[in-house]
Scaffold this motif. Structure first.
Motif, mmCIF file in Angstrom:
data_model
loop_
_atom_site.group_PDB
_atom_site.id
_atom_site.type_symbol
_atom_site.label_atom_id
_atom_site.label_comp_id
_atom_site.label_asym_id
_atom_site.label_seq_id
_atom_site.Cartn_x
_atom_site.Cartn_y
_atom_site.Cartn_z
ATOM 1 N N GLU A 24 8.691 7.406 -2.093
ATOM 2 C CA GLU A 24 7.566 6.537 -1.752
ATOM 3 C C GLU A 24 7.836 5.795 -0.450
ATOM 4 O O GLU A 24 6.990 5.750 0.451
ATOM 5 C CB GLU A 24 7.281 5.553 -2.894
ATOM 6 N N LYS A 25 9.046 5.256 -0.319
ATOM 7 C CA LYS A 25 9.408 4.616 0.944
ATOM 8 C C LYS A 25 9.547 5.655 2.058
ATOM 9 O O LYS A 25 9.157 5.418 3.196
ATOM 10 C CB LYS A 25 10.722 3.847 0.789
ATOM 11 N N GLY A 38 0.826 -1.201 0.000
ATOM 12 C CA GLY A 38 0.000 0.000 0.000
ATOM 13 C C GLY A 38 0.860 1.250 0.000
ATOM 14 O O GLY A 38 1.791 1.361 0.806
ATOM 15 N N ARG A 39 0.533 2.177 -0.870
ATOM 16 C CA ARG A 39 1.323 3.398 -1.006
ATOM 17 C C ARG A 39 0.941 4.416 0.071
ATOM 18 O O ARG A 39 -0.177 4.424 0.580
ATOM 19 C CB ARG A 39 1.092 4.059 -2.368
ATOM 20 N N ALA A 40 1.875 5.309 0.346
ATOM 21 C CA ALA A 40 1.543 6.503 1.111
ATOM 22 C C ALA A 40 0.754 7.434 0.201
ATOM 23 O O ALA A 40 0.840 7.337 -1.038
ATOM 24 C CB ALA A 40 2.828 7.187 1.580
ATOM 25 N N PRO A 41 -0.043 8.343 0.749
ATOM 26 C CA PRO A 41 -0.781 9.288 -0.101
ATOM 27 C C PRO A 41 0.178 10.076 -0.991
ATOM 28 O O PRO A 41 1.274 10.451 -0.570
ATOM 29 C CB PRO A 41 -1.472 10.193 0.914
ATOM 30 N N HIS A 80 7.667 5.813 5.776
ATOM 31 C CA HIS A 80 8.416 5.834 7.030
ATOM 32 C C HIS A 80 8.056 7.070 7.861
ATOM 33 O O HIS A 80 7.871 6.965 9.082
ATOM 34 C CB HIS A 80 9.914 5.808 6.753
ATOM 35 N N LEU A 81 7.957 8.224 7.227
ATOM 36 C CA LEU A 81 7.605 9.444 7.955
ATOM 37 C C LEU A 81 6.238 9.316 8.615
ATOM 38 O O LEU A 81 6.032 9.751 9.754
ATOM 39 C CB LEU A 81 7.631 10.644 7.008
ATOM 40 N N ARG A 82 5.301 8.701 7.907
ATOM 41 C CA ARG A 82 3.964 8.526 8.489
ATOM 42 C C ARG A 82 4.019 7.585 9.689
ATOM 43 O O ARG A 82 3.279 7.780 10.661
ATOM 44 C CB ARG A 82 2.985 8.023 7.422
ATOM 45 N N GLU A 83 4.876 6.576 9.637
ATOM 46 C CA GLU A 83 5.046 5.702 10.792
ATOM 47 C C GLU A 83 5.626 6.462 11.980
ATOM 48 O O GLU A 83 5.413 6.087 13.134
ATOM 49 C CB GLU A 83 5.948 4.517 10.429
ATOM 50 N N GLU A 84 6.357 7.542 11.692
ATOM 51 C CA GLU A 84 6.935 8.384 12.733
ATOM 52 C C GLU A 84 5.949 9.444 13.218
ATOM 53 O O GLU A 84 6.298 10.303 14.023
ATOM 54 C CB GLU A 84 8.205 9.062 12.211
ATOM 55 N N GLY A 85 4.726 9.405 12.695
ATOM 56 C CA GLY A 85 3.711 10.345 13.140
ATOM 57 C C GLY A 85 3.675 11.651 12.373
ATOM 58 O O GLY A 85 2.996 12.603 12.785
ATOM 59 N N VAL A 86 4.368 11.715 11.243
ATOM 60 C CA VAL A 86 4.409 12.921 10.421
ATOM 61 C C VAL A 86 3.320 12.852 9.352
ATOM 62 O O VAL A 86 3.083 11.785 8.763
ATOM 63 C CB VAL A 86 5.796 13.068 9.755
ATOM 64 N N ASP A 87 2.654 13.950 9.083
ATOM 65 C CA ASP A 87 1.638 14.013 8.032
ATOM 66 C C ASP A 87 2.350 14.151 6.698
ATOM 67 O O ASP A 87 2.517 15.241 6.160
ATOM 68 C CB ASP A 87 0.698 15.194 8.271
ATOM 69 N N ALA A 88 2.797 13.025 6.149
ATOM 70 C CA ALA A 88 3.677 13.016 4.988
ATOM 71 C C ALA A 88 2.983 12.489 3.735
ATOM 72 O O ALA A 88 2.141 11.585 3.796
ATOM 73 C CB ALA A 88 4.919 12.175 5.279
ATOM 74 N N TYR A 89 3.400 13.049 2.614
ATOM 75 C CA TYR A 89 2.920 12.658 1.288
ATOM 76 C C TYR A 89 4.137 12.527 0.376
ATOM 77 O O TYR A 89 5.217 13.043 0.682
ATOM 78 C CB TYR A 89 1.962 13.717 0.733
ATOM 79 N N GLN A 90 3.929 11.848 -0.749
ATOM 80 C CA GLN A 90 5.000 11.745 -1.733
ATOM 81 C C GLN A 90 4.624 12.548 -2.975
ATOM 82 O O GLN A 90 3.440 12.661 -3.314
ATOM 83 C CB GLN A 90 5.223 10.283 -2.120
ATOM 84 N N LEU A 91 5.631 13.128 -3.632
ATOM 85 C CA LEU A 91 5.388 13.811 -4.893
ATOM 86 C C LEU A 91 5.244 12.759 -5.982
ATOM 87 O O LEU A 91 6.196 12.044 -6.306
ATOM 88 C CB LEU A 91 6.534 14.768 -5.223
ATOM 89 N N ASP A 92 4.069 12.643 -6.541
ATOM 90 C CA ASP A 92 3.806 11.628 -7.559
ATOM 91 C C ASP A 92 4.669 11.885 -8.786
ATOM 92 O O ASP A 92 4.653 12.972 -9.351
ATOM 93 C CB ASP A 92 2.323 11.659 -7.943
ATOM 94 N N GLY A 93 5.453 10.869 -9.180
ATOM 95 C CA GLY A 93 6.309 10.992 -10.357
ATOM 96 C C GLY A 93 7.656 11.610 -10.094
ATOM 97 O O GLY A 93 8.497 11.690 -10.997
#
Length: 269
Positions: free
Chosen positions: A190-191, A108-111, A195-208
């Motif tokens: 993407e990874k 499952g991807r991060a947002p 990981h940031l979300r597991e650390e409690g950070v509201d993190a997203y990835q830049l698609d592409g």
């Protein structure tokens, strides 16, 4: 006009037979006259290939005919010559090494944030909720020295395996903010976002990744060029080989270019 098509693509997807798949893909790519690198692991595929346009696109189409790779979305760019010396197809433990087995993008991807959405946020200075947006560059320090987003966080890591520790040490700086991780093509961020979300950070990835940003938004909010692990060395916002030398972020002067082993750099990045 440049006549060699270059593609970069990755996909986190479960592969239970990477060793046998390596043989098949090696034969297909060689028969098509392609050069570059294909990395396979149980978590997915990561490829950088160049050659005659129809041959490259035909190889990608054949790969996407396999349901496991149907979502593969390659980024295209052009060059006057093939920027790879040979064809390598390898099986690795990870297609991008992080040494955090609990981070599993294939499950499952991060947002993700599209380039258009991120452009709107950066133009306005906040996200759609009015929160501060922080960009985190997940690449190695020498890559960042070629160019990065204006104001992006650069933790001066030397390899991607250092990212989790760097993220933990900077976690408090990211609290309460909308964090967007980015990298060259998307694989590292993407990874990183997971990981940031597991650390409690509201993190997203830049698609592409950066290359997707260049294709969609050009050089907006970007400073410098984008390092790539092939003979072109770096690309500008038009996805053409860059001519300006990289800058040493500390010294503020052009840095000496050291030719990297593209395979070692990709795997250890």
């Amino acid at each position: 006009m440049a006549s060699v098509l270059n593609v970069s693509a990755y996909l986190f997807t479960s592969i239970d037979d990477p060793a046998s798949l390596r043989v098949v893909l090696r034969e297909r790519a060689a028969a098509a006259g392609l050069r570059g690198t294909i990395l396979l692991a149980e978590e997915g595929v990561n490829l950088f290939l160049a050659g005659e346009a129809d041959a490259v696109r035909g190889f990608v189409d054949d790969l996407r005919a396999d349901a496991r790779f149907a979502a593969l979305a390659p980024r295209e760019s052009w060059s006057d010559a093939v920027p790879f010396g040979r064809l390598l197809v390898k099986v690795k433990r990870e297609i991008i090494r992080m040494d955090r087995p609990e981070v599993r993008p294939q499950d499952g991807r991060a947002p993700a944030v599209s380039p258009a959405t991120l452009r709107r946020w950066l133009d306005r200075g906040t996200d759609d909720r009015g929160r501060e947006v922080v960009l985190v560059d997940t690449r190695n320090a020498f890559e960042v020295d070629y160019g990065t987003f204006a104001g992006a966080k650069d933790w001066r890591i030397e390899r991607f395996t250092q990212f989790p520790d760097a993220a933990r040490s900077h976690r408090d700086d990211l609290a309460g903010k909308t964090v967007v991780s980015f990298c060259t093509g998307g694989i590292r961020c993407e990874k990183a976002a997971l990981h940031l979300r597991e650390e409690g950070v509201d993190a997203y990835q830049l698609d592409g990744g950066i290359l997707g940003w260049f294709a969609d938004q050009g050089g907006a909010h970007w400073e410098g060029a984008c390092f790539v692990f092939d003979g072109r060395e770096a690309l500008d916002a038009d996805l053409a080989p860059a001519t300006a030398p990289p800058v040493d972020a500390a010294a503020g002067a052009p840095r000496t270019v050291v030719e990297a082993d593209p395979i070692a750099a990709r795997v250890g990045a």
